[in-house]
Design an enzyme around this catalytic site. Structure first.
Site, PDB file in Angstrom:
ATOM      1  N   GLY A 143       2.093   4.909  -0.910  1.00  0.00           N
ATOM      2  CA  GLY A 143       1.549   6.199  -1.296  1.00  0.00           C
ATOM      3  C   GLY A 143       2.659   7.181  -1.649  1.00  0.00           C
ATOM      4  O   GLY A 143       2.928   7.484  -2.816  1.00  0.00           O
ATOM      5  N   GLU A 184       0.863  -1.201   0.000  1.00  0.00           N
ATOM      6  CA  GLU A 184       0.000   0.000   0.000  1.00  0.00           C
ATOM      7  C   GLU A 184       0.890   1.239   0.000  1.00  0.00           C
ATOM      8  O   GLU A 184       0.999   1.937   0.992  1.00  0.00           O
ATOM      9  CB  GLU A 184      -0.850   0.033   1.278  1.00  0.00           C
ATOM     10  CG  GLU A 184      -1.661  -1.192   1.547  1.00  0.00           C
ATOM     11  CD  GLU A 184      -2.211  -1.253   2.971  1.00  0.00           C
ATOM     12  OE1 GLU A 184      -3.205  -1.951   3.167  1.00  0.00           O
ATOM     13  OE2 GLU A 184      -1.649  -0.619   3.894  1.00  0.00           O
ATOM     14  N   TYR A 230       4.641  18.103  11.179  1.00  0.00           N
ATOM     15  CA  TYR A 230       5.742  17.166  11.483  1.00  0.00           C
ATOM     16  C   TYR A 230       7.109  17.838  11.432  1.00  0.00           C
ATOM     17  O   TYR A 230       8.108  17.146  11.416  1.00  0.00           O
ATOM     18  CB  TYR A 230       5.811  16.035  10.447  1.00  0.00           C
ATOM     19  CG  TYR A 230       4.527  15.410  10.022  1.00  0.00           C
ATOM     20  CD1 TYR A 230       3.693  14.782  10.953  1.00  0.00           C
ATOM     21  CD2 TYR A 230       4.163  15.373   8.672  1.00  0.00           C
ATOM     22  CE1 TYR A 230       2.522  14.171  10.534  1.00  0.00           C
ATOM     23  CE2 TYR A 230       2.996  14.757   8.256  1.00  0.00           C
ATOM     24  CZ  TYR A 230       2.178  14.160   9.193  1.00  0.00           C
ATOM     25  OH  TYR A 230       1.035  13.544   8.783  1.00  0.00           O
ATOM     26  N   TYR A 272       0.351  13.746   0.592  1.00  0.00           N
ATOM     27  CA  TYR A 272      -0.022  14.424   1.836  1.00  0.00           C
ATOM     28  C   TYR A 272       0.109  15.944   1.701  1.00  0.00           C
ATOM     29  O   TYR A 272       0.395  16.643   2.662  1.00  0.00           O
ATOM     30  CB  TYR A 272       0.805  13.876   3.028  1.00  0.00           C
ATOM     31  CG  TYR A 272       0.757  12.362   3.091  1.00  0.00           C
ATOM     32  CD1 TYR A 272      -0.395  11.715   3.504  1.00  0.00           C
ATOM     33  CD2 TYR A 272       1.841  11.567   2.677  1.00  0.00           C
ATOM     34  CE1 TYR A 272      -0.475  10.323   3.527  1.00  0.00           C
ATOM     35  CE2 TYR A 272       1.772  10.184   2.688  1.00  0.00           C
ATOM     36  CZ  TYR A 272       0.617   9.574   3.115  1.00  0.00           C
ATOM     37  OH  TYR A 272       0.531   8.193   3.123  1.00  0.00           O
ATOM     38  N   CYS A 275      -3.075  32.878  10.804  1.00  0.00           N
ATOM     39  CA  CYS A 275      -2.906  33.313  12.196  1.00  0.00           C
ATOM     40  C   CYS A 275      -2.419  32.206  13.111  1.00  0.00           C
ATOM     41  O   CYS A 275      -3.128  31.785  14.026  1.00  0.00           O
ATOM     42  CB  CYS A 275      -4.228  33.864  12.712  1.00  0.00           C
ATOM     43  SG  CYS A 275      -4.480  35.513  12.117  1.00  0.00           S
ATOM     44  N   GLU A 276      -1.230  31.694  12.854  1.00  0.00           N
ATOM     45  CA  GLU A 276      -0.596  30.680  13.695  1.00  0.00           C
ATOM     46  C   GLU A 276       0.893  30.861  13.543  1.00  0.00           C
ATOM     47  O   GLU A 276       1.372  30.999  12.415  1.00  0.00           O
ATOM     48  CB  GLU A 276      -0.899  29.269  13.147  1.00  0.00           C
ATOM     49  CG  GLU A 276      -2.289  28.781  13.301  1.00  0.00           C
ATOM     50  CD  GLU A 276      -2.533  28.055  14.606  1.00  0.00           C
ATOM     51  OE1 GLU A 276      -1.610  27.414  15.115  1.00  0.00           O
ATOM     52  OE2 GLU A 276      -3.659  28.157  15.110  1.00  0.00           O
TER      53      GLU A 276
HETATM   54  C1  LIG Z   1      -2.349   1.523   6.661  1.00  0.00           C
HETATM   55  C2  LIG Z   1      -1.535   2.390   5.777  1.00  0.00           C
HETATM   56  N1  LIG Z   1      -1.139   1.891   4.599  1.00  0.00           N
HETATM   57  C3  LIG Z   1      -0.407   2.634   3.749  1.00  0.00           C
HETATM   58  C4  LIG Z   1      -0.016   3.922   4.054  1.00  0.00           C
HETATM   59  C5  LIG Z   1       0.789   4.691   3.054  1.00  0.00           C
HETATM   60  O1  LIG Z   1       2.027   5.027   3.517  1.00  0.00           O
HETATM   61  P1  LIG Z   1       3.077   5.731   2.563  1.00  0.00           P
HETATM   62  O2  LIG Z   1       2.427   6.901   1.927  1.00  0.00           O
HETATM   63  O3  LIG Z   1       4.170   6.119   3.480  1.00  0.00           O
HETATM   64  O4  LIG Z   1       3.513   4.730   1.564  1.00  0.00           O
HETATM   65  C6  LIG Z   1      -0.401   4.482   5.269  1.00  0.00           C
HETATM   66  C7  LIG Z   1       0.009   5.839   5.638  1.00  0.00           C
HETATM   67  O5  LIG Z   1       0.432   6.117   6.700  1.00  0.00           O
HETATM   68  C8  LIG Z   1      -1.190   3.695   6.154  1.00  0.00           C
HETATM   69  O6  LIG Z   1      -1.599   4.184   7.317  1.00  0.00           O
END
Ligand SMILES: Cc1ncc(COP(=O)(O)O)c(C=O)c1O
Length: 382
Positions: free
Chosen positions: A244, A242, A285, A339, A310-311
């Site tokens: 991203g 998974e 972060y 993100y 305003c931060e």
């Molecule tokens: C369960 C899960 N899978 C996949 C990802 C994707 O992570 P990344 O974008 O670092 O590959 C995240 C992000 O934190 C996640 O929480």
């Protein structure tokens, strides 16, 4: 090229490059070519359906959190049997929506969730998220695999669920922006023992591959990953990941205009039109994003690059040495494809920017219009 786009669309402007997305996908697929690979893309990193469509066309399914991300998949035409449903707070209502669409895979996060939603289910392919108690050595807010984190179940609790015989796969995701191989290896090896004990032959190894935000940093070493991790995975009949950030972060930039340069006794501040509303990662972060100033200045300054909100936490960079900007100059913030827009917000009544895609043939397309101020108030009842 960017200057022309700014003339055409104005700023602030999110720009994505199809070519980069495809290059990054190729890298991921190359690593996994000797395993039974089912790649998915973490929609939380970027939910623009046009980008999801490109990623899907390149062989990826999707990892989603809830109905909102399911909707993005629907718009992108991604079938349910290519979707993995994640989350630590799934509801019965969400389950109905997922079922209706034919979502096939689910990662169960807790014993309680198993009892509430899945104990008597025969329609989804059930994976159990285990928490291997491993330090991913990344920012604490994006580290998810230690026992005091809210995600997954301990190996002891996992065994209770595995004994029911309902679970077909194990899932781990130990965090994001991980740039060393060791935590991945340790987590997978630990999970492998559990899989063997219960004859589980499907695994979802999550995402988390780290990229190079700073010039002097390294991204995750894929050759090492291939050598040290792939051999552990070859016996599984299904290996899901998974990913991203690794795919989409380098494919996006944010072009923003400088409003003014404020010089004080202590510090210089480059005040821009965008801040934590359009890119919250630095505020949240303390994340580093490279910033390029588009001008011909020879002089440099050291400054905080800040937004107009305003931060005091509304910054894009702290104490950054950059070419001295003038009001009206454009700054390019790099690696914002992941993100970036997906965490953008409307704080201080501000609108989210336009998103543009540069196709492989060089053509530019609007893939999301910029918000109007009236959009922010459209649900208000007066
Ligand atoms: C369960 C899960 N899978 C996949 C990802 C994707 O992570 P990344 O974008 O670092 O590959 C995240 C992000 O934190 C996640 O929480």
């Amino acid at each position: 090229m960017v200057k022309k786009l700014i003339e055409k669309y104005g700023t602030p402007l999110y720009i994505y490059y199809e070519e980069v997305i495809e290059k990054r996908i190729k890298k991921v697929k190359e690593v996994f070519k000797n395993v039974n690979f089912f790649p998915t893309f973490a929609v939380k990193a970027n939910n623009n359906p046009n980008l999801l469509r490109i990623i899907h066309k390149n062989g990826f399914g999707m990892d989603i959190l809830g109905e909102g991300e399911l909707y993005a998949c629907k718009l992108a035409g991604i079938p349910g049997d290519k979707i993995v449903w994640n989350g630590n707070g799934k509801t019965t209502k969400q389950k109905e929506k997922m079922k209706e669409y034919g979502v096939k895979y689910v990662n169960i996060d807790s014993v309680e969730e198993f009892e509430n939603l899945w104990k008597n289910d025969d329609e989804f392919t059930l994976f159990l998220r285990v928490n291997p108690d491993i330090d991913a050595k990344t920012h604490p807010y994006i580290s998810t695999g230690l026992k005091n984190h809210k995600f997954g179940v301990s190996f002891d609790l996992a065994e209770k669920i595995l004994k029911t015989g309902k679970i077909q796969g194990l899932h781990i995701h130990i965090g994001s922006q991980i740039t060393t191989i060791e935590p991945f290896k340790e987590a997978i090896e630990k999970t492998l023992e559990l899989a063997q004990k219960y004859n589980i032959n499907k695994i979802n190894i999550g995402g988390g591959w780290g990229i190079k935000y700073k010039k002097e940093e390294n991204e995750l070493n894929l050759e090492k990953y291939k050598k040290e991790i792939i051999p552990i995975l070859t016996n599984f009949e299904m290996v899901i990941n998974e990913i991203g950030r690794f795919i989409i972060a380098p494919a996006g930039i944010l072009a923003i205009k400088v409003i003014l340069v404020k010089e004080t006794e202590n510090k210089n501040f480059v005040v821009t039109e965008s801040g934590m509303n359009h890119l919250i990662r630095p505020a949240l972060y303390n994340a580093y994003h490279e910033i390029e100033v588009l001008n011909n200045q020879e002089d440099n300054i050291t400054a905080d690059v800040v937004g107009p909100l305003c931060e005091s936490g509304d910054f894009l960079a702290k104490n950054r040495k950059i070419k001295k900007p003038n009001p009206g100059d454009i700054l390019i913030v790099k690696n914002v494809g992941a993100y970036g827009y997906s965490m953008a917000n409307n704080y201080n009544g501000t609108t989210r920017p336009v998103e543009i895609l540069i196709k492989k043939d060089g053509k530019d397309l609007i893939i999301r219009k910029g918000e109007e101020i009236s959009d922010l108030y459209k649900n208000v009842i007066i």
